[in-house]
Design an enzyme around this catalytic site. Structure first.
Site, PDB file in Angstrom:
ATOM      1  N   ASP A 534      -9.696  46.034  24.299  1.00  0.00           N
ATOM      2  CA  ASP A 534     -10.914  45.871  23.505  1.00  0.00           C
ATOM      3  C   ASP A 534     -11.463  47.229  23.107  1.00  0.00           C
ATOM      4  O   ASP A 534     -11.078  48.266  23.639  1.00  0.00           O
ATOM      5  CB  ASP A 534     -11.947  45.041  24.279  1.00  0.00           C
ATOM      6  CG  ASP A 534     -12.319  45.664  25.616  1.00  0.00           C
ATOM      7  OD1 ASP A 534     -12.868  46.783  25.617  1.00  0.00           O
ATOM      8  OD2 ASP A 534     -12.060  45.036  26.667  1.00  0.00           O
ATOM      9  N   GLU A 614      24.251  56.820  25.023  1.00  0.00           N
ATOM     10  CA  GLU A 614      22.906  56.236  24.914  1.00  0.00           C
ATOM     11  C   GLU A 614      21.839  57.329  25.024  1.00  0.00           C
ATOM     12  O   GLU A 614      20.838  57.308  24.332  1.00  0.00           O
ATOM     13  CB  GLU A 614      22.695  55.190  26.008  1.00  0.00           C
ATOM     14  CG  GLU A 614      23.413  53.886  25.710  1.00  0.00           C
ATOM     15  CD  GLU A 614      23.371  52.916  26.883  1.00  0.00           C
ATOM     16  OE1 GLU A 614      23.085  51.735  26.653  1.00  0.00           O
ATOM     17  OE2 GLU A 614      23.635  53.349  28.038  1.00  0.00           O
TER      18      GLU A 614
END
Ligand code: GLA
Length: 738
Positions: A534, A614
């Site tokens: 929020d 990777e």
């Protein structure tokens, strides 16, 4: 001037670049709402009609048939005197009476927005913001409400809060004190959009047509919650991303709240937002004032994209503070999904070594570094590093991480206490608990009573001691359970109703001290993922962990929905293991990267277990991110393809000057014999020519912005699970481009 008072008509007009908000001191000195919408020349009072409807009470000070409060569009409706819709305020006076009749008494207009004491607010301290204060007074009691409006012209937004002052000799008890009300004519024409969901699937977008009665988004959990968000949007039936009108209301608050739209029997709508009245009461002695949390309201007549853009700018530029609010955040590696509780000095150093090879810039040590915590059943409250587990002091650990070229960050969960902790043994009364009742546990923990100054002082001292003891440059502030047993040993019985709000005020006070004392530390909020996402928290922390669900496909939905109110710079998003911990779905590294990269970006997997290829791939990803980070942080954001309705979800960022854009696209589903997905871009300069590359390969040159916006680019279907791609659109440098 953004605020004008038309004295002859007694109309206030609040004007922004694209909108007008008007109200009038109407008959009987009621403060009536006139208009909120697209910028208006003139005053809307000519269309305002007063009604005294059948079965609706009328005030005795006006001639019969003048008006009924139940039919008025009111700026701050009170209860008990004939308006039966949701009131903003409900008060019990010392004589037991519960009626309030608020009428205009005074106003003033000035420049320079003051912060709200002890609470977060937008535009705090900004000198060029114009402010209007309107004071209403009860017709009988010495009781006042001052409504405060501040106007931000460039973000098309208005903030609202209310200061409630009791000048009666005896105390009064507030039973409800909301932040704002916007009454709307013709409410049947509207839908309400709410962001509901649940833990691990936060902020699901729900759009519902208004029918008589009330729809709301609300929390009574003590925090804004996983299953509701203090942000709602009222919109026309046909409003979409680019067309139609819509109004957003966002509370800058992190506790119990309600945000609702009520369609009353005559077809008008009332939108209200503020602290949830459940469990709330607040005693005001003579001369005392209660200030509500602030609400931000914004309006767009160009659909949701413009509305989101307004809120993104308000949050980024006028709510988030601190050194990181507009600064690129370091790419981090969080230890949680990498190691959970199973780490020691050597494992952390190996992680740091591998992270450094991958171009990652910070190692965050999550849960498990303090007390004797190796599982979630103990030690919350004992913020003492476990030096045995860490192989030495935190300073030593941070130094080891720094030597490997990385910053160091740390997890805390300050508002909680484990029964098995030294803190609980010393202060069993510091948690929320009702007399004679064993408090409910959740994740094996209890909630500290943040309304008590000594609790906040203890937390301030122990957290600042840790932060001062080592080179800690980031804090993840977690909060892993809702409140129960909301009773404080320190408050008298008749003030227990103040506890939910006092908890939030205690938290805000603590955050204010810590974030100002450690202003160079990057703080990130978290509450079991996105349980407290929020604008209140964003005042202290520029970013929040958006969900504990880091599965890239689920994140497409969560991030898409979150973006309606919140900028992606606030949305913390990580590349997690190939096989998701939450869903056990496997996804390519490229897809996880493209989904996470445009938020507050990081990794959350054991990079030591990755192959050299990777790791090389991650190095390429982090380099790419650094090149475009500014675009993701400050660029305008467009939702191109809704993941709920399209096999290919897609979004776009574009620089303010319209010269560079990024488009991310993830194929979340495929079926045989599909056509390519077409993405019509947004925000480009129509006449300019652009080059387009896909995943590093040039695919188009010299295409006009107009063509890219009207015909679009295509994403080819791939017979693979969850492939992703990205496009870079760059304006050509040629002089003929203008
Ligand atoms: C919560 C957070 C996670 C992690 C764990 C640690 O669940 O949301 O990210 O920090 O706590 O216990």
């Amino acid at each position: 001037m953004s605020i004008t008072y038309f004295e002859d008509k007694r109309v206030f007009s609040l004007d922004t670049a694209g909108t007008t908000y008007q109200m009038q001191i109407g008959k009987g000195d009621y403060l009536v709402h006139l208009y909120y919408g697209e910028r208006l020349e003139g005053t809307a009072e000519s269309v305002y009609t007063y009604n005294a409807n059948i079965y609706c009470p009328e005030p005795m000070d006006l001639p019969p048939g003048t008006l009924s409060p139940n039919m008025l569009m009111l700026e701050y409706p009170a209860s008990g005197t004939g308006d039966y819709r949701t009131p903003c305020i409900d008060v019990i006076f010392a004589d037991g009476s519960r009626a309030l009749d608020l009428r205009y008494s005074a106003h003033r207009i000035y420049s320079g927005k003051q912060p709200i004491e002890g609470m977060p607010s937008a535009f705090a301290g900004e000198k060029d913001i114009q402010v209007l204060e309107i004071t209403l007074k009860d017709t009988v009691k010495d009781f006042y409400v001052t409504l405060v409006y501040s106007v931000s012209e460039d973000t098309d937004s208005i903030t609202r809060s209310a200061y409630i002052l009791n000048k009666e000799p005896e105390p009064v008890v507030l039973k409800s004190a909301l932040s704002c009300c916007v009454d709307i004519y013709g409410g049947r024409e509207y839908d309400l959009v709410r962001f509901m969901g649940r833990a691990l699937m936060e902020r699901e977008l729900i759009r519902t047509p208004l029918t008589q009665g009330k729809l709301s988004s609300e929390s009574v959990q003590g925090l804004s919650g996983h299953s509701s968000n203090p942000f709602i949007v009222m919109c026309g039936k046909n409003t979409d991303e680019k067309n139609g009108d819509c109004m957003g209301v966002m509370l800058i608050y992190s506790g119990n709240f309600t945000a609702s739209a009520e369609l009353e029997p005559h077809g008008n709508a009332r939108v209200t937002a503020g602290i949830h009245p459940y469990g709330f009461s607040w005693r005001l002695d003579n001369g005392e004032t209660f200030c509500t949390p602030e609400a931000v309201i914004s309006y767009s007549s160009y659909g949701f994209t413009r509305l989101s853009d307004n809120f993104h700018r308000i949050i980024r530029e006028h709510i988030c503070r601190g050194s990181y609010s507009l600064k690129r955040r370091p790419v981090l590696l969080n230890s949680w999904e990498a190691l959970i509780y199973d780490f020691d000095y050597d494992k952390l150093m190996s992680l740091a070594d591998a992270a450094s090879d991958c171009g990652i810039e910070m190692l965050v040590l999550d849960d498990g570094w303090f007390g004797k915590r190796n599982a979630d059943d103990c030690s919350l409250g004992d913020w003492i590093p476990n030096e045995k587990k860490l192989g030495g002091t935190l300073a030593n650990l941070a130094a080891g991480v720094n030597e490997r070229g990385l910053k160091f960050g740390l997890w805390f969960e300050p508002e909680m206490i484990s029964r098995d902790s030294d803190l609980y043994r010393a202060h069993p009364d510091w948690c929320l608990q009702c007399p004679g009742r064993t408090p409910a546990e959740c994740r094996n923990q209890l909630v500290l009573d943040m309304s008590r100054p000594e609790v906040c002082e203890y937390l301030y001292n122990s957290i600042s001691a840790v932060l001062s003891s080592a080179n800690i440059e980031y804090v993840k502030w977690d909060m892993n359970r809702p409140l129960t047993d909301v009773y404080s040993a320190k408050l008298p019985p008749d003030r227990q109703g103040e506890l939910y709000h006092r908890y939030v005020l205690g938290l805000y006070g603590l955050l204010d001290r810590l974030t100002s004392d450690f202003e160079n530390v990057l703080f990130e909020g978290c509450a079991s993922g996105g349980g407290r996402f929020d604008a209140g928290m964003l005042y202290y922390f520029p970013q929040i962990w958006c969900s504990d669900n880091s599965d890239a496909v689920d994140r497409l939905f969560i991030q898409y929905n979150t973006s309606f109110g919140y900028p992606m710079s606030a949305v913390s998003a990580h590349v997690s293991p190939a096989k998701s911990h939450q869903t056990e779905r496997s996804m390519p590294l490229e897809t996880r990267w493209i989904t996470a990269m445009t938020g507050a970006f990081g990794y959350e997997l054991n990079v030591t277990l990755l192959s050299p290829e990777e790791r090389k791939e991650i190095l390429r990803q982090t380099d790419f991110y650094r090149e475009y980070a500014d675009l993701f942080l400050k660029g305008r954001y467009f939702r191109l393809n809704d993941p709920n309705k399209n096999d290919v979800a897609a979004w776009e960022f574009i620089s303010d000057n319209g010269e560079t854009a990024f488009v991310g696209a993830v194929q979340r589903h495929f079926s045989p014999n599909n056509c390519p997905a077409v993405l019509r871009l947004s925000g480009l300069l129509s006449g300019a020519c652009y080059d387009v590359s896909e995943a590093g390969r040039q695919i188009l040159t010299g295409v006009t912005g107009d063509v890219l916006m009207k015909t679009g680019i295509t994403v080819k279907y791939r017979r693979e699970e969850y492939p992703a791609t990205y496009f870079i659109i760059t304006k050509e440098k040629s002089v003929n481009n203008e």
